[in-house]
Structures are given as structure tokens and as C-alpha cells.
Design a protein around this motif. Structure first.
Motif, PDB file in Angstrom:
ATOM      1  N   THR A 168       0.845  -1.204   0.000  1.00  0.00           N
ATOM      2  CA  THR A 168       0.000   0.000   0.000  1.00  0.00           C
ATOM      3  C   THR A 168       0.874   1.246   0.000  1.00  0.00           C
ATOM      4  O   THR A 168       0.645   2.195  -0.757  1.00  0.00           O
ATOM      5  CB  THR A 168      -0.914   0.003   1.254  1.00  0.00           C
ATOM      6  OG1 THR A 168      -1.610  -1.231   1.297  1.00  0.00           O
ATOM      7  CG2 THR A 168      -1.893   1.166   1.235  1.00  0.00           C
ATOM      8  N   ILE A 169       1.912   1.215   0.838  1.00  0.00           N
ATOM      9  CA  ILE A 169       2.787   2.389   0.943  1.00  0.00           C
ATOM     10  C   ILE A 169       3.615   2.558  -0.347  1.00  0.00           C
ATOM     11  O   ILE A 169       3.605   3.624  -0.960  1.00  0.00           O
ATOM     12  CB  ILE A 169       3.744   2.259   2.161  1.00  0.00           C
ATOM     13  CG1 ILE A 169       2.953   2.096   3.465  1.00  0.00           C
ATOM     14  CG2 ILE A 169       4.693   3.453   2.240  1.00  0.00           C
ATOM     15  CD1 ILE A 169       1.935   3.165   3.747  1.00  0.00           C
ATOM     16  N   LEU A 170       4.301   1.475  -0.744  1.00  0.00           N
ATOM     17  CA  LEU A 170       5.242   1.616  -1.863  1.00  0.00           C
ATOM     18  C   LEU A 170       4.546   1.797  -3.209  1.00  0.00           C
ATOM     19  O   LEU A 170       4.966   2.601  -4.036  1.00  0.00           O
ATOM     20  CB  LEU A 170       6.160   0.375  -1.912  1.00  0.00           C
ATOM     21  CG  LEU A 170       7.540   0.583  -2.489  1.00  0.00           C
ATOM     22  CD1 LEU A 170       8.310   1.665  -1.752  1.00  0.00           C
ATOM     23  CD2 LEU A 170       8.324  -0.724  -2.472  1.00  0.00           C
ATOM     24  N   GLY A 171       3.452   1.033  -3.426  1.00  0.00           N
ATOM     25  CA  GLY A 171       2.799   1.069  -4.735  1.00  0.00           C
ATOM     26  C   GLY A 171       1.686   2.096  -4.835  1.00  0.00           C
ATOM     27  O   GLY A 171       1.617   2.848  -5.808  1.00  0.00           O
ATOM     28  N   ALA A 172       0.800   2.139  -3.823  1.00  0.00           N
ATOM     29  CA  ALA A 172      -0.367   3.032  -3.937  1.00  0.00           C
ATOM     30  C   ALA A 172      -0.020   4.458  -3.498  1.00  0.00           C
ATOM     31  O   ALA A 172      -0.190   5.413  -4.252  1.00  0.00           O
ATOM     32  CB  ALA A 172      -1.538   2.463  -3.127  1.00  0.00           C
ATOM     33  N   CYS A 173       0.539   4.595  -2.264  1.00  0.00           N
ATOM     34  CA  CYS A 173       0.970   5.933  -1.826  1.00  0.00           C
ATOM     35  C   CYS A 173       2.149   6.391  -2.676  1.00  0.00           C
ATOM     36  O   CYS A 173       2.370   7.594  -2.854  1.00  0.00           O
ATOM     37  CB  CYS A 173       1.408   5.919  -0.363  1.00  0.00           C
ATOM     38  SG  CYS A 173       0.219   5.192   0.761  1.00  0.00           S
ATOM     39  N   GLY A 174       2.907   5.425  -3.184  1.00  0.00           N
ATOM     40  CA  GLY A 174       4.107   5.730  -3.956  1.00  0.00           C
ATOM     41  C   GLY A 174       3.851   6.690  -5.105  1.00  0.00           C
ATOM     42  O   GLY A 174       4.696   7.518  -5.430  1.00  0.00           O
ATOM     43  N   VAL A 175       2.663   6.591  -5.692  1.00  0.00           N
ATOM     44  CA  VAL A 175       2.328   7.506  -6.799  1.00  0.00           C
ATOM     45  C   VAL A 175       2.430   8.961  -6.309  1.00  0.00           C
ATOM     46  O   VAL A 175       2.964   9.826  -7.002  1.00  0.00           O
ATOM     47  CB  VAL A 175       0.901   7.229  -7.331  1.00  0.00           C
ATOM     48  CG1 VAL A 175       0.509   8.248  -8.385  1.00  0.00           C
ATOM     49  CG2 VAL A 175       0.805   5.818  -7.898  1.00  0.00           C
ATOM     50  N   ALA A 176       1.944   9.202  -5.096  1.00  0.00           N
ATOM     51  CA  ALA A 176       1.977  10.577  -4.568  1.00  0.00           C
ATOM     52  C   ALA A 176       3.414  11.041  -4.322  1.00  0.00           C
ATOM     53  O   ALA A 176       3.753  12.195  -4.600  1.00  0.00           O
ATOM     54  CB  ALA A 176       1.171  10.658  -3.268  1.00  0.00           C
ATOM     55  N   TYR A 177       4.248  10.126  -3.826  1.00  0.00           N
ATOM     56  CA  TYR A 177       5.653  10.528  -3.590  1.00  0.00           C
ATOM     57  C   TYR A 177       6.308  10.912  -4.922  1.00  0.00           C
ATOM     58  O   TYR A 177       7.018  11.911  -5.010  1.00  0.00           O
ATOM     59  CB  TYR A 177       6.475   9.392  -2.953  1.00  0.00           C
ATOM     60  CG  TYR A 177       5.855   8.724  -1.748  1.00  0.00           C
ATOM     61  CD1 TYR A 177       5.127   9.454  -0.807  1.00  0.00           C
ATOM     62  CD2 TYR A 177       5.999   7.350  -1.541  1.00  0.00           C
ATOM     63  CE1 TYR A 177       4.560   8.818   0.293  1.00  0.00           C
ATOM     64  CE2 TYR A 177       5.444   6.712  -0.444  1.00  0.00           C
ATOM     65  CZ  TYR A 177       4.715   7.445   0.462  1.00  0.00           C
ATOM     66  OH  TYR A 177       4.160   6.818   1.537  1.00  0.00           O
ATOM     67  N   VAL A 178       6.079  10.087  -5.928  1.00  0.00           N
ATOM     68  CA  VAL A 178       6.705  10.350  -7.237  1.00  0.00           C
ATOM     69  C   VAL A 178       6.171  11.663  -7.817  1.00  0.00           C
ATOM     70  O   VAL A 178       6.931  12.474  -8.365  1.00  0.00           O
ATOM     71  CB  VAL A 178       6.449   9.171  -8.213  1.00  0.00           C
ATOM     72  CG1 VAL A 178       6.927   9.512  -9.617  1.00  0.00           C
ATOM     73  CG2 VAL A 178       7.143   7.904  -7.714  1.00  0.00           C
TER      74      VAL A 178
END
Ligand SMILES: NC(=O)c1ccc[n+]([C@@H]2O[C@H](COP(=O)([O-])OP(=O)(O)OC[C@H]3O[C@@H](n4cnc5c(N)ncnc54)[C@H](OP(=O)(O)O)[C@@H]3O)[C@@H](O)[C@H]2O)c1
Length: 264
Positions: A168-178
Motif C-alpha cells: 500500500t505504501i510503496l505502490g499506492a501511496c508511492g504515486v503521490a511521492y513520485v
């Protein structure tokens, strides 16, 4: 062949999944039913042939593949509501709701059907999600079927359920970080002379190209960075300045902070 799909709670991620599904030429929109309480938000989908309704039970009854895409605090009520419609031998249930375990779902529905958890991201809407899947007891064909559905929206991998929060953090929230990283690069680009539109075009393509390099060549980022960093050159000076200001450290700390929050 199961091909009637229901998306229960069609909000941000539900709509992304729907758009991803509809991009696939094999998908017949008239076989997809989506629900939410405020359906006027989804009215525009009717012209594509998608069934837009508020009745979750009917949506489940009219489908064999059910995606639950509500927030965690809504899922218990939804499962209680639809469980009498779930039919062993007919339905496969997939939850994209974060933090709700396969066991919790199975305990709520009380019928023995294949249950999956999926963690896609909003890039599903352009067919570029990475979707992490885990499942309980399920036949090989059902697992393949679920993978194939999510493959129409990007790539898919099966992971242990205990890694679902991390996914959830790396893939889903990851979009927001990128996206925040991209925004910062655009701001830098404007400061060194480009208008916002041109800076966005350069940065978006640069990010896409860098990711594609890693995906296609299966290489580590640092080996590609070595090719860009001339000794005493401008790239290494910039990179080191970013690191002195905590670039990698702040990203890692952010990911860990998100993970600690989801684990609470
Ligand atoms: N957003 C992402 O990038 C993403 C990615 C992967 C997983 N997820 C997970 O997916 C879940 C949903 O996230 P989201 O961002 O899509 O939230 P969201 O935009 O709030 O969507 C949830 C939808 O559920 C609907 N809903 C609530 N109660 C309902 C009911 N009784 N019957 C039918 N529909 C109902 C809401 O619409 P009404 O109020 O109109 O009913 C809302 O549109 C979360 O657990 C999240 O962690 C999200």
C-alpha cells in the motif's frame, strides 16, 4: 467464464480501475456495474454503457467478479449488506480496501468463495498500475483469472498477505511521492528558465524514460547514474548537494513514516 464485473464503492480507485478495464478492448462496458451512494458523480459513465446504480445487492447479483473499493470504515457494513447475494461457485471477491485482512473479510461474508486482496494504484486508469495481490484458498484458474483482470490495468504480482501494508505504501501511496518529486523538478525547471508547460513536458518524459530504462534493462539505478555523472561535472555536484540536504534520507523517512501510520 466470469465476465460480469461489479465495483462496489466506485470512488477514486474504483474509477481508476474502471477506466483501466475500459481501455481493454476485450471489455464489454455493459457487463460492468458500479455503485456509490452519490451516483450523480458517475452519471458520465452511462454513455459508455456502464451500469451505474446505488443498489449494492443488485450489483453483486448481476455480476460474478466483485471488487470492493470502499474505505476501511465502510467495508464491514458493505460486506454485511451483500453477503446474502454471494454465491459459492459463482462469485470471486476482491477487496482493494487497505488494512482489512482476508480473514476479516472471510469472517464477515460467512460464505466460502475465493477472496483476494489487491493493492493497485491510480495509474490503473491509464493501464500502468502495479497491482499486488494476495489470496486465501483459491483454485488455480481463479488466481489466473484475477491476475488477468488486473493485468489489463498494468502489471500484477502475487505477494504474501503480510506485505500488503508495505505494498500500500510503496505502490499506492508511492504515486503521490513520485508526483511530489516531479512537481519539485518542474519548479526547479521554471527557476532555470522554462515556462511551466515546457518544464512539465521535459520532466514527465525524463521520469518516464528513466523508469523505462530500469524496467526494460533490469538494471540498478546507480549503474545508470554512473553513466550520467562526469567526474567534477554538473550532475554529481547537483546530486551531492541534494544528498547534503537529505534527499534520499527524506524519501526513506517519509516511506517509513507512512508505514508506521498504516500499521497503527
Ligand atoms: N486512492 C488510491 O490511490 C487507492 C489505491 C489502492 C487502494 N486504495 C484503497 O481503496 C479504498 C478506497 O479509496 P478511495 O481513495 O477510492 O476512496 P473514495 O474515493 O472515498 O472511494 C470510496 C467510495 O465508496 C463509496 N461508498 C461509501 N459507502 C458506500 C456504500 N454504502 N455503498 C456504495 N458505495 C459507498 C463512496 O461514495 P459515496 O459516498 O457516494 O457512497 C466513495 O466514492 C481505501 O481503502 C484505499 O486505501 C486506494
Amino acid at each position: 467464464m466470469k465476465n460480469r464485473i461489479a465495483i462496489i464503492g466506485c470512488g477514486n480507485i474504483g474509477v481508476s480501475l474502471l477506466h483501466g478495464l475500459m481501455q481493454d478492448t476485450q471489455t464489454d462496458a455493459s457487463k460492468i456495474t458500479v455503485t456509490r451512494r452519490n451516483i450523480e458523480e458517475l452519471d458520465y459513465l452511462k454513455e459508455y454503457g456502464v451500469n451505474v446504480i446505488t443498489d449494492n445487492k443488485k450489483a453483486v447479483n448481476d455480476s460474478d467478479f466483485v471488487i470492493i473499493a470502499v474505505k476501511p470504515y465502510n467495508i464491514v457494513g458493505i460486506l454485511e449488506e451483500i453477503r446474502e447475494m454471494l454465491n459459492p461457485g459463482k462469485h470471486i471477491l476482491v477487496s482493494v480496501t487497505a488494512g482489512v485482512s482476508l480473514k476479516d473479510i472471510q469472517d464477515q461474508i460467512k460464505v466460502k468463495i475465493p477472496v483476494f486482496r489487491a493493492m493497485p494504484n491510480i495509474s490503473a486508469s491509464v493501464g500502468k498500475s502495479v497491482s499486488c495481490l494476495s489470496h486465501g484458498e483459491a483454485a488455480k484458474d481463479d488466481i489466473e483469472y484475477v491476475k488477468n483482470i488486473f493485468n489489463t490495468m498494468g502489471t500484477t504480482m502475487i505477494i504474501d498477505e503480510e506485505l500488503m501494508q508495505s505494498a500500500t505504501i510503496l505502490g499506492a501511496c508511492g504515486v503521490a511521492y513520485v508526483l511530489r518529486f516531479i512537481r519539485a523538478m518542474i519548479q526547479g525547471g521554471i527557476q532555470i528558465g522554462f515556462d511551466a508547460k515546457t518544464a512539465s513536458e521535459i520532466v514527465n518524459q525524463t521520469v518516464k524514460g528513466a523508469a523505462e530504462l530500469l524496467i526494460q534493462r533490469q538494471v540498478h539505478p546507480e549503474s545508470e547514474i554512473d553513466k550520467v555523472t562526469t567526474p567534477k561535472g554538473c550532475t554529481i555536484v547537483g546530486l551531492n548537494e541534494m544528498e547534503h540536504n537529505g534527499f534520499s534520507s527524506s524519501l526513506i523517512k517519509g516511506i517509513v513514516a507512512s508505514y508506521e501510520k498504516i500499521e497503527k
